[in-house]
Structures are given as structure tokens and as C-alpha cells.
Design an enzyme around this catalytic site. Structure first.
Site, PDB file in Angstrom:
ATOM      1  N   ALA A   1       3.932   1.280  -2.260  1.00 25.90           N
ATOM      2  CA  ALA A   1       4.178   2.720  -2.262  1.00 25.90           C
ATOM      3  C   ALA A   1       2.998   3.493  -1.684  1.00 25.90           C
ATOM      4  O   ALA A   1       3.169   4.341  -0.795  1.00 25.90           O
ATOM      5  CB  ALA A   1       4.476   3.182  -3.691  1.00 25.90           C
ATOM      6  N   GLY A   2       1.789   3.222  -2.177  1.00 27.51           N
ATOM      7  CA  GLY A   2       0.625   3.939  -1.693  1.00 27.51           C
ATOM      8  C   GLY A   2       0.231   3.553  -0.286  1.00 27.51           C
ATOM      9  O   GLY A   2      -0.049   4.411   0.551  1.00 27.51           O
TER      10      GLY A   2
ATOM     11  N   GLN B   1      10.407  -0.880  -6.951  1.00 23.63           N
ATOM     12  CA  GLN B   1      10.539  -1.676  -8.170  1.00 23.63           C
ATOM     13  C   GLN B   1      11.018  -0.901  -9.402  1.00 23.63           C
ATOM     14  O   GLN B   1      11.558  -1.520 -10.325  1.00 23.63           O
ATOM     15  CB  GLN B   1       9.222  -2.397  -8.453  1.00 23.63           C
TER      16      GLN B   1
ATOM     17  N   VAL C   1      -5.021 -10.406   2.332  1.00 21.90           N
ATOM     18  CA  VAL C   1      -6.477 -10.317   2.327  1.00 21.90           C
ATOM     19  C   VAL C   1      -7.023 -11.415   1.417  1.00 21.90           C
ATOM     20  O   VAL C   1      -6.568 -11.583   0.285  1.00 21.90           O
ATOM     21  CB  VAL C   1      -6.951  -8.938   1.846  1.00 21.90           C
TER      22      VAL C   1
ATOM     23  N   CYS D   1       4.298   0.501 -14.965  1.00 21.31           N
ATOM     24  CA  CYS D   1       5.466   1.091 -15.626  1.00 21.31           C
ATOM     25  C   CYS D   1       5.543   0.670 -17.090  1.00 21.31           C
ATOM     26  O   CYS D   1       6.367  -0.162 -17.481  1.00 21.31           O
ATOM     27  CB  CYS D   1       6.752   0.724 -14.901  1.00 21.31           C
TER      28      CYS D   1
ATOM     29  N   LYS E   1       0.300   3.171 -14.679  1.00 27.11           N
ATOM     30  CA  LYS E   1       0.479   2.680 -13.321  1.00 27.11           C
ATOM     31  C   LYS E   1       1.952   2.804 -12.935  1.00 27.11           C
ATOM     32  O   LYS E   1       2.765   1.932 -13.251  1.00 27.11           O
ATOM     33  CB  LYS E   1       0.003   1.231 -13.224  1.00 27.11           C
TER      34      LYS E   1
ATOM     35  N   ALA F   1       4.949   4.638  -9.879  1.00 29.49           N
ATOM     36  CA  ALA F   1       5.148   5.178  -8.532  1.00 29.49           C
ATOM     37  C   ALA F   1       4.911   6.682  -8.517  1.00 29.49           C
ATOM     38  O   ALA F   1       4.457   7.239  -7.509  1.00 29.49           O
ATOM     39  CB  ALA F   1       6.560   4.861  -8.051  1.00 29.49           C
TER      40      ALA F   1
ATOM     41  N   CYS G   1       7.151   8.729 -16.400  1.00 28.78           N
ATOM     42  CA  CYS G   1       7.864   7.540 -16.854  1.00 28.78           C
ATOM     43  C   CYS G   1       9.256   7.950 -17.337  1.00 28.78           C
ATOM     44  O   CYS G   1       9.411   8.341 -18.500  1.00 28.78           O
ATOM     45  CB  CYS G   1       7.083   6.850 -17.968  1.00 28.78           C
TER      46      CYS G   1
END
Length: 455
Positions: A56-57, A84, A119, A202, A349, A351, A384
Site C-alpha cells: 500500500a505505501g 489484505q 532486498v 490490523c 498497523k 492500511a 479499524c
């Protein structure tokens, strides 16, 4: 297009400033791009902005900076992008899994270079990252947003237990279908729902599936011969009192058993048993309790991805990307910003949190690129939407201080069908068609409109 595209290789900025009255900030911007343009032509693996992660980010910010910077690379190994938050509804059998997915190529900017790899190592002192495939990529500015890591293997008996009846998890694309199957086949008995002893994405999802299971089994006629148990490592059902009070009453009315300070440490599929450690036990090792299950929904322990937490230069003592909670700039490396689940930001945490963080990172990184200090401040906003049953939802919104920060001009702690529609239909549309393109920074503007511009 950057200013350097219009400037010759050697520009005397003093007369240019005099003639055009160009601000010193603009001059610094031009000089920086001029330097980068030269180095870019010499090294094909060097970029002005590198984004780690296509979630998302990462997807949203890569679209923004593809429009604002000279060159952008996105490092993301997955061919598909998933929304998600829909997986709670997928696991409950309400939505199709395909509704949550898009090809990664469709959400990343075409003007960016997509590096289809993971990475392996961050080298912040050299301004490089190294991929698992051995490619070294140089950056001037780095945005770190690879998400969160699911550690099912930290629970003894997993992930093998997912191959046995009655066990599922909405947190993984591999196991969300197992939840659907187990819910449908459930004919009564003991149903266990868990919340691990780590930060998770979430934090409302572990109990959302319990409410949906309760509704489904009531409809199927098996609820009367079922016992539902929510075993959470936390000491409260929800971190914001306004919503916790309502959720506590819902569990009481629906005869849903809530056990606090219990952490799942083992699953025994042969005997259909789950072992929990009692976190507030004074014994060493901690006392455990074993519970039988006919249905088990597992939420795994989570952490920052290994590539992040194994690099001591960029993480805090707990292994999360160490960023300033106000500016989202890395505390040690000024040309690095973090976003989303991999960071140590003291908020849930979600979205929704990422949406607000997008605007903060965008403005602050542009200021740093222009030679200034970042000034935009993140207030910790997160949201939420807690689905509490058949087409019912409590829409929790709050800030760093666990204080409600509601958008709509009514009590969002009340179960509403309108908020269920918001969760199921409206927010996913905004996510795919507005947010991922870089044009959504959370509901702050809408909140002000409803309050006529007042705080």
C-alpha cells in the site's frame, strides 16, 4: 519534469536568480537534479528515489514520486498486489479472493523501474541496497516499506497443521481459503480464535472473524452446540476504551468467551489441541493451558521482514525500522523514510494508517530533497472497521493517544450497516482507484468538511 531538463550543463545561477527572481530553494532543487542527472547517466543501477516494497505505501509513494522526481525504482518480488483488509470477508465466505488482487504491474507506475527481486541487505552508509539476486542499487533517497513478516513457524506444529481439518488463518493468501472451508464444515464444538504476543497488522482482524463465524453458525443452526473462545495475549479486547466497552458488551450478549493474556505456542493436529502460555503467570517457564478445538483460527507472530530487522544500523532494539514518529524520517539517516507495517510507529498497523502516512512522507521527503528540514507531523491516525456480524460494523478511528478521531458526525462505536458497506465496498474502491495512484491521504479533509472546518 524536473528543472534540470531545461538547464544546460553549466549554469551560472547568480544572473539567473537576478533576472528571474528565482528563490534560493528552487536553485538548490535545480542543482541537486543537475548532479543526479550526471551520475544517473553513468550508472544504470542508480536512482534518485528507491522504494522498497510494492504494498500500500510503496505503490502509492512510487506513483507520487514517479511524477515528481527524476528517476524511481521499486523493489518488489511479488507479481500480484493484494488489498489484505478484504481477507476477513474472504475467510468468512462473503467475498471472492480475486476481488482482493491486482497484477503488480497494474498498480506500479509505468515511469518507474520495477526490480522484481527481494532486498537482501540495506547499506545505508553507502546509500545502496543489495537484492537477493546480487544486484546492487544506489539511491539518493530511500523509502522503506516492505510490510510485515508472518512467522507461523514460531508456533510449534505450524504450518503443518494447516493441512489438517479445522485450521485456518485469514492473514495469509495460502491459508485464508482454509478458514472458509473450516467454517463451512464446522458442525459444532469448540472454536478457538487467537491473538499473538507481538505487534500485528490490523489488530481488529483476530476478533472480526469470530463475530462473522458466530453469525454464520447461527444461520446454519450449529451455534447452539458451539463454544467460541477468543484467546488474546493482550489485557484488553481493544486498545481504545470507547470501542472496547462496546465490544465487551457484544461478547457478553453473544456468549463469546474472552480469555486475556493467553498466547498460542503449539498446535497438536493429531489430537486437535492448542497449547497456550499464560502470560501473567509468575512461574518459569510460564504456566500453560491446553484447549481442544474443532475449529482454530490462527493469527501468527509477526515481525519486520528479516532484511530489515537483521540490519542493526536501521532498526530499534525490537527490530523495527527506527523512524521519527512525527516526520517518519529515519532517526539516523536523513535520506531514508519509512512507511507502514515495518516501522516502529506507536500506532496500529493498518492500511488506513498508511494512507495518512503517505502524505507525511511525500511532503517531508520533498522538503528534504529541496534542502530543508521536514515539517509535516503525523498524528498517529489509524482506522479499524470492526465487522461485528451480518452486515454490521463498528468503525473505529483513533490517534497516537488512543483517542477517538472519528470522521463522520455520528457515534461510530455503534454497529451500523452503513459502516459495513463502507468497509466492504467503498474503501476498497478508494484504495484501488485513488490511494494506490497517490491521490488519497486519509479522511482528514472529509472530517473537516463534516465539522465545518473546526477541529
Amino acid at each position: 519534469m524536473s528543472a534540470s531538463a531545461f538547464l544546460p550543463a553549466a549554469v551560472n545561477f547568480r544572473p539567473l536568480m537576478f533576472k528571474l527572481n528565482v528563490s534560493s530553494k528552487f536553485v538548490r532543487h535545480c542543482r541537486r537534479h543537475q548532479r543526479f542527472s550526471t551520475s544517473r547517466s553513468l550508472n544504470a543501477d542508480s536512482y534518485e528515489v528507491v522504494v522498497v516494497g510494492g504494498g500500500a505505501g510503496g505503490a502509492s509513494l512510487s506513483n507520487i514520486f514517479a511524477r515528481k522526481s527524476k528517476s524511481v525504482a521499486v523493489i518488489e518480488p511479488n507479481p500480484e498486489h493484494y488489498y489484505q483488509p478484504l481477507w476477513t470477508l474472504v475467510g468468512a465466505g462473503i467475498m471472492n479472493f480475486g476481488k482482493s488482487a491486482r497484477p503488480m504491474a497494474a498498480v506500479l507506475p509505468k515511469r518507474a523501474t520495477w526490480v522484481k527481486d527481494k532486498v537482501a541487505e540495506f547499506n545505508p552508509k553507502d546509500n545502496t541496497v543489495t537484492t537477493e539476486g546480487g544486484k546492487q542499487i544506489k539511491y539518493e533517497y530511500l523509502i522503506v516499506g516492505p510490510g510485515i513478516q508472518l512467522n507461523y513457524n514460531q508456533i510449534k506444529g505450524l504450518p503443518e497443521a494447516f493441512e489438517t481439518p479445522g485450521v485456518g488463518s485469514n492473514y495469509s493468501k495460502l491459508y485464508v481459503g482454509k478458514t472458509t472451508e473450516a467454517l463451512q464444515r464446522f458442525n459444532g464444538g469448540d472454536a478457538l480464535f487467537t491473538f499473538p504476543n507481538t505487534p500485528i497488522k490490523c489488530a481488529g482482524a483476530p476478533q472480526k472473524i469470530m463475530y462473522l463465524a458466530d453469525a454464520l453458525w447461527t444461520k446454519n443452526g450449529v451455534r447452539s452446540k458451539s463454544q467460541l473462545h477468543y484467546n488474546t495475549s493482550l489485557g484488553v479486547i481493544f486498545g481504545v476504551k470507547k470501542y472496547a466497552d462496546v465490544l465487551t458488551e457484544i461478547t457478553r450478549q453473544r456468549n463469546l468467551n474472552v480469555n486475556f493474556k493467553r498466547n498460542l505456542i503449539e498446535v497438536k493436529p493429531d489430537t486437535q489441541e492448542a497449547v497456550f502460555e499464560i502470560l501473567d503467570s509468575s512461574e518459569t517457564p510460564k504456566e500453560t493451558v491446553t484447549a481442544h478445538y474443532d475449529f482454530l483460527h490462527v493469527v501468527p507472530p509477526m515481525s519486520a521482514p528479516d532484511c530489515v530487522r537483521n540490519n542493526k544500523d536501521i532498526v530499534d532494539a525490537a527490530g523495527w525500522l527506527d523512524v521519527d514518529k512525527d516526520t517518519l524520517q529515519h532517526k539516523k539517516f536523513a535520506n531514508i523514510f519509512g512507511i507502514g507495517d515495518c516501522t516502529n510507529l506507536p500506532t496500529s498497523k493498518t492500511a488506513a494508517a498508511v494512507a495518512c502516512q503517505i502524505g507525511i512522507v511525500k511532503r517531508n521527503l520533498l522538503q528534504v530533497m529541496a534542502g530543508d528540514k521536514p515539517t509535516s507531523v503525523y498524528n498517529g491516525y489509524t482506522s479499524c472497521p470492526i465487522v461485528t456480524g451480518n452486515q454490521k460494523c463498528i468503525f473505529a478511528e483513533f490517534d497516537y493517544n488512543a483517542q477517538p478521531m472519528e470522521t463522520f458526525p455520528f457515534n461510530q462505536a455503534k454497529e451500523r450497516r452503513s459502516m459495513y458497506i463502507m468497509k466492504k465496498d467503498i474503501i476498497p474502491y478508494v484504495y484501488f482507484h485513488v490511494m494506490l495512484k497517490g491521490y488519497w491521504e486519509g479522511p482528514g479533509i472529509i472530517r473537516k468538511m463534516f465539522r465545518l472546518g473546526m477541529a
